[in-house]
Design a protein around this motif. Structure first.
Motif, short mmCIF file in Angstrom:
data_model
loop_
_atom_site.label_atom_id
_atom_site.label_comp_id
_atom_site.label_asym_id
_atom_site.label_seq_id
_atom_site.Cartn_x
_atom_site.Cartn_y
_atom_site.Cartn_z
N ILE A 23 0.87 -1.26 0.06
CA ILE A 23 0.08 -0.22 0.00
C ILE A 23 0.96 0.96 -0.08
O ILE A 23 0.62 2.41 -0.59
CB ILE A 23 -1.00 0.04 1.35
N VAL A 24 2.04 1.22 0.71
CA VAL A 24 3.05 2.37 0.95
C VAL A 24 3.42 2.76 -0.32
O VAL A 24 3.71 3.76 -1.00
CB VAL A 24 4.02 2.11 2.13
N GLU A 26 2.39 1.65 -3.38
CA GLU A 26 1.49 2.26 -4.54
C GLU A 26 1.41 3.70 -4.25
O GLU A 26 1.01 4.36 -5.16
CB GLU A 26 0.28 1.36 -4.37
N LYS A 27 0.99 4.04 -2.90
CA LYS A 27 0.68 5.44 -2.94
C LYS A 27 1.94 6.26 -3.27
O LYS A 27 1.72 7.43 -3.72
CB LYS A 27 0.16 5.68 -1.41
N ASP A 28 3.21 5.90 -2.78
CA ASP A 28 4.33 6.49 -3.22
C ASP A 28 4.52 6.74 -4.77
O ASP A 28 4.83 7.71 -5.37
CB ASP A 28 5.54 5.95 -2.49
N TYR A 29 4.16 5.61 -5.37
CA TYR A 29 4.07 5.64 -7.05
C TYR A 29 3.23 6.73 -7.61
O TYR A 29 3.78 7.28 -8.33
CB TYR A 29 3.86 4.22 -7.21
N GLU A 30 2.02 6.63 -6.85
CA GLU A 30 1.04 7.50 -7.61
C GLU A 30 1.58 9.06 -7.02
O GLU A 30 1.60 10.00 -8.17
CB GLU A 30 -0.26 7.47 -6.55
N LEU A 31 2.16 9.40 -5.88
CA LEU A 31 2.49 10.81 -5.60
C LEU A 31 3.73 11.15 -6.45
O LEU A 31 4.08 12.10 -6.96
CB LEU A 31 3.26 10.60 -4.48
N GLU A 33 4.32 9.85 -9.67
CA GLU A 33 3.85 10.05 -10.94
C GLU A 33 3.19 11.34 -11.26
O GLU A 33 3.09 11.96 -12.40
CB GLU A 33 2.59 9.18 -11.27
N LYS A 34 2.47 11.80 -10.24
CA LYS A 34 1.72 13.07 -10.09
C LYS A 34 2.51 14.46 -9.59
O LYS A 34 2.20 15.44 -9.87
CB LYS A 34 0.62 13.19 -9.17
N LYS A 51 8.16 -3.32 -5.48
CA LYS A 51 6.69 -3.84 -5.50
C LYS A 51 6.73 -5.48 -5.86
O LYS A 51 6.35 -6.09 -5.32
CB LYS A 51 5.67 -3.29 -6.31
N ARG A 103 4.08 0.59 12.10
CA ARG A 103 4.75 1.47 11.12
C ARG A 103 6.05 1.49 10.75
O ARG A 103 6.72 1.57 10.08
CB ARG A 103 4.26 3.05 11.64
#
Length: 126
Positions: A23-24, A26-31, A33-34, A51, A103
């Protein structure tokens, strides 16, 4: 009475930590990318490789759990602790994990997987 085998505990814990790690990532990947990065590809590649490694380890973990009749289920959660139920045959065991510990462990794994994916690439000499 059967007990959860001690050698199974790392696999049970991996079944907790690896999905969180994914999950972490994937979220970092999206950040990334954007985000306003000038050169995104090296970061994206690093996360993609991490991943892949984590997904492979999670697949191995799930296979081990299935083969050995083990299961992990998240129980109650509050601000400080998350409860997990470990099942083995007809036995269940409740373990509570500090959310800070969860965490911190995911952060350690993130570092390990990013390091592993980065070290698998060969550096080119200039």
């Amino acid at each position: 009475m059967a007990h959860i085998p001690i050698e199974a505990v790392p696999y049970l814990e991996s079944a907790i930590y690896l999905p969180m790690l994914l999950i972490v990532l994937e979220k970092d990947y999206e950040l990334i990318e954007k985000g306003p990065f000038k050169l995104k590809r090296p970061y994206v590649h690093l996360i993609e490789e991490a991943k892949k490694l984590a997904e492979k380890d999670l697949q191995n973990t799930k296979s081990y759990l299935k083969k050995n009749s083990l299961k992990v289920v998240q129980g109650k959660r509050d601000d400080l602790f998350t409860e997990y139920l470990f099942y083995y045959k007809q036995v269940s065991e409740v373990r509570r994990y500090s959310n800070i510990r969860l965490r911190n462990r995911v952060e350690e794994l993130l570092n390990d997987y990013l390091s592993s994916s980065g070290s698998s690439r060969k550096s080119s000499s200039l």
